[in-house]
Write a protein that holds these residues in place. Structure first.
Motif, short mmCIF file in Angstrom:
data_model
loop_
_atom_site.label_atom_id
_atom_site.label_comp_id
_atom_site.label_asym_id
_atom_site.label_seq_id
_atom_site.Cartn_x
_atom_site.Cartn_y
_atom_site.Cartn_z
N ARG A 73 21.69 29.68 -19.90
CA ARG A 73 22.82 30.53 -20.24
C ARG A 73 23.07 31.48 -19.08
N ARG A 74 24.26 31.36 -18.51
CA ARG A 74 24.61 32.16 -17.34
C ARG A 74 24.93 33.60 -17.75
N GLN A 75 24.96 34.50 -16.79
CA GLN A 75 25.26 35.91 -17.07
C GLN A 75 26.66 36.11 -17.63
N ASP A 76 27.56 35.21 -17.31
CA ASP A 76 28.93 35.33 -17.84
C ASP A 76 29.06 34.73 -19.24
N GLY A 77 27.93 34.29 -19.83
CA GLY A 77 27.94 33.75 -21.17
C GLY A 77 28.19 32.26 -21.27
N THR A 78 28.42 31.60 -20.14
CA THR A 78 28.64 30.15 -20.17
C THR A 78 27.30 29.41 -20.22
N TRP A 79 27.39 28.14 -20.64
CA TRP A 79 26.21 27.29 -20.70
C TRP A 79 26.26 26.26 -19.58
N ALA A 80 25.08 25.96 -19.01
CA ALA A 80 24.99 24.99 -17.92
C ALA A 80 23.74 24.14 -18.10
N ASN A 81 23.74 22.95 -17.51
CA ASN A 81 22.54 22.12 -17.50
C ASN A 81 21.46 22.80 -16.67
N SER A 82 20.21 22.69 -17.13
CA SER A 82 19.10 23.09 -16.28
C SER A 82 18.91 22.05 -15.19
N GLN A 83 18.07 22.33 -14.23
CA GLN A 83 17.82 21.37 -13.16
C GLN A 83 17.26 20.06 -13.72
N VAL A 84 16.37 20.17 -14.71
CA VAL A 84 15.78 18.97 -15.32
C VAL A 84 16.86 18.12 -15.98
N ALA A 85 17.73 18.75 -16.76
CA ALA A 85 18.79 18.01 -17.43
C ALA A 85 19.75 17.39 -16.42
N ALA A 86 20.07 18.13 -15.38
CA ALA A 86 20.99 17.62 -14.36
C ALA A 86 20.41 16.39 -13.66
N GLN A 87 19.11 16.37 -13.48
CA GLN A 87 18.47 15.27 -12.77
C GLN A 87 18.26 14.05 -13.65
N LEU A 88 17.94 14.26 -14.94
CA LEU A 88 17.44 13.16 -15.76
C LEU A 88 18.28 12.82 -17.00
N LEU A 89 19.25 13.65 -17.35
CA LEU A 89 19.97 13.41 -18.61
C LEU A 89 21.47 13.18 -18.43
N VAL A 90 21.93 13.11 -17.22
CA VAL A 90 23.36 12.88 -16.96
C VAL A 90 23.58 11.39 -16.70
N PRO A 91 24.38 10.71 -17.50
CA PRO A 91 24.64 9.27 -17.29
C PRO A 91 25.22 9.01 -15.91
N GLY A 92 24.83 7.88 -15.34
CA GLY A 92 25.36 7.49 -14.05
C GLY A 92 24.51 7.88 -12.88
N ASP A 93 23.66 8.88 -13.04
CA ASP A 93 22.75 9.26 -11.95
C ASP A 93 21.65 8.21 -11.84
N PRO A 94 21.26 7.83 -10.61
CA PRO A 94 20.22 6.80 -10.46
C PRO A 94 18.92 7.12 -11.17
N SER A 96 18.70 8.87 -13.99
CA SER A 96 18.97 9.26 -15.37
C SER A 96 18.16 8.46 -16.38
N LEU A 97 17.68 9.15 -17.40
CA LEU A 97 17.01 8.52 -18.53
C LEU A 97 17.92 8.43 -19.75
N SER A 98 19.19 8.74 -19.58
CA SER A 98 20.09 8.83 -20.73
C SER A 98 20.24 7.49 -21.44
N GLY A 99 20.28 6.38 -20.69
CA GLY A 99 20.41 5.07 -21.32
C GLY A 99 19.22 4.76 -22.19
N PHE A 100 18.03 5.05 -21.66
CA PHE A 100 16.81 4.84 -22.43
C PHE A 100 16.82 5.69 -23.70
N LEU A 101 17.21 6.96 -23.55
CA LEU A 101 17.17 7.86 -24.69
C LEU A 101 18.24 7.52 -25.73
N GLN A 102 19.38 7.02 -25.30
CA GLN A 102 20.40 6.62 -26.26
C GLN A 102 19.91 5.47 -27.13
N LEU A 103 19.27 4.49 -26.49
CA LEU A 103 18.74 3.38 -27.27
C LEU A 103 17.56 3.82 -28.13
#
Length: 341
Positions: A73-94, A96-103
């Motif tokens: 949670r940023r100081q301006d109140g917005t939400w952002a991915n953590s570094q872990v989520a950005a690296q491993l949970l975003v579809p399309g990234d080489p 990414s574990l998102s495909g595995f987790l969806q199944l």
């Protein structure tokens, strides 16, 4: 005594209710939360609008994911991915574990709800197929095939760098990967060792997917595909045969037969490589791989984990002269069987 009971109650509840934080992450993947935030931070109201979420509970859902380390949670109140989520949970990234987790969310999670039934009957609990021919059924459906292949590639992708380094590939000229799907692992291996003559051996239904994937990777013509069933008939010969995340799919008799078939296909002086979440007592992976073994019982007609000693015995019984093993990381052990000259 009262303090002990309180501590033990906390331990019991922490383990028994662990499905709650697990479902937080899986719901985030299913809703497209991490994919949406990959485009940039958003306030809660915009997130609700983008994802179609109700105001009730959304704030606590986001806050809980932040506590788990997947959001910030940023100081301006917005939400952002953590570094872990950005690296491993975003579809399309080489990575990414998102495909595995969806199944896992769609198929594994409901099957684990029926663990008690599986333990009573010994029968699989996955709702994606019926009968004994799991792979033929899954591959006859484009949606199920894509899901299975995506999950397999997500699981094997982190192992490719270690696989290219922990074996003496320079001493061998050819490699055949059994059950290699679209050739993702083999493509990474050939990129690191371009002298290798490499082929994937898998069911014929996957040849089109293999060709399309090689074109996407810019590897067309650098790898070949051989359609077939590795239980039926002789296998194509190569200096090295390898089988990853697949020996666990079968029962002990089938495993022994598969290893014998591989022995016949390995040229004299060559090797057979197997990597799986092998059960190694007293290793830090022991509990995690026991759980993976139970998952295989729920998900496959025959699968179950096996120990290092069992694997070595199948290889020696097949005729291999020596057996060694190395870690590939991620709770996966590489077992290497050498054939005499």
């Amino acid at each position: 005594m009262a303090d002990d009971v309180t501590a033990h109650a906390g331990q019991v509840l922490g383990q028994a209710m662990a499905f709650q934080p697990a479902k937080l992450v899986l719901a985030g993947v299913r809703l497209g939360l991490f994919a949406t935030l990959s485009e940039g931070p958003l306030p809660e109201d915009r997130l609700r609008e983008r994802l179609g979420l109700h105001p009730r509970g959304c704030d606590h859902f986001l806050a809980a994911l932040a506590e788990l380390g997947f959001l910030e949670r940023r100081q301006d109140g917005t939400w952002a991915n953590s570094q872990v989520a950005a690296q491993l949970l975003v579809p399309g990234d080489p990575a990414s574990l998102s495909g595995f987790l969806q199944l896992a969310d769609r198929v594994m999670y409901p099957a684990w709800e029926r663990l008690a039934d599986g333990l009573r009957t010994g029968e699989p609990q996955a709702a994606t197929y019926s009968g004994e021919d799991m792979f033929d059924q899954l591959y006859d459906s484009e949606e199920k095939k894509d899901g299975l292949v995506g999950m397999a590639e997500d699981a094997s992708r982190p192992l490719i760098p270690a696989l290219t380094q922990v074996f003496d590939w320079a001493s061998y000229g050819s490699v055949l990967e059994l059950g290699g799907c679209r050739g993702n692992v083999l493509a990474g291996l050939v990129a690191a060792h371009p002298h290798l003559e490499a082929r994937v051996f898998d069911l014929p239904q996957l040849e089109g997917d293999f060709e399309a994937h090689m074109a996407t990777l810019g590897m067309t013509g650098k790898l070949g595909f051989h359609g077939g069933d590795f239980f039926a008939g002789p296998l194509p010969e190569a200096d090295v045969l390898m089988l990853g995340h697949a020996l666990v799919d079968w029962n002990d008799d089938q495993r022994a037969q598969l290893v014998k078939n591989a022995f016949a296909g390995v040229r004299p002086g060559g090797a057979f490589l197997v990597w799986d979440p092998v059960i190694v007592p007293e290793d830090e992976s022991y509990l995690r791989n026991l759980l993976r073994s139970l998952n295989l019982q729920l998900m496959t007609p025959h699968g179950k984990g096996y120990t290092l000693a069992q694997c070595a015995a199948w290889m020696r019984d097949a005729g291999f002269a020596s057996v060694e093993h190395r870690s590939l990381g991620h709770d996966v052990t590489l077992v290497i069987a050498h054939k005499s000259v």
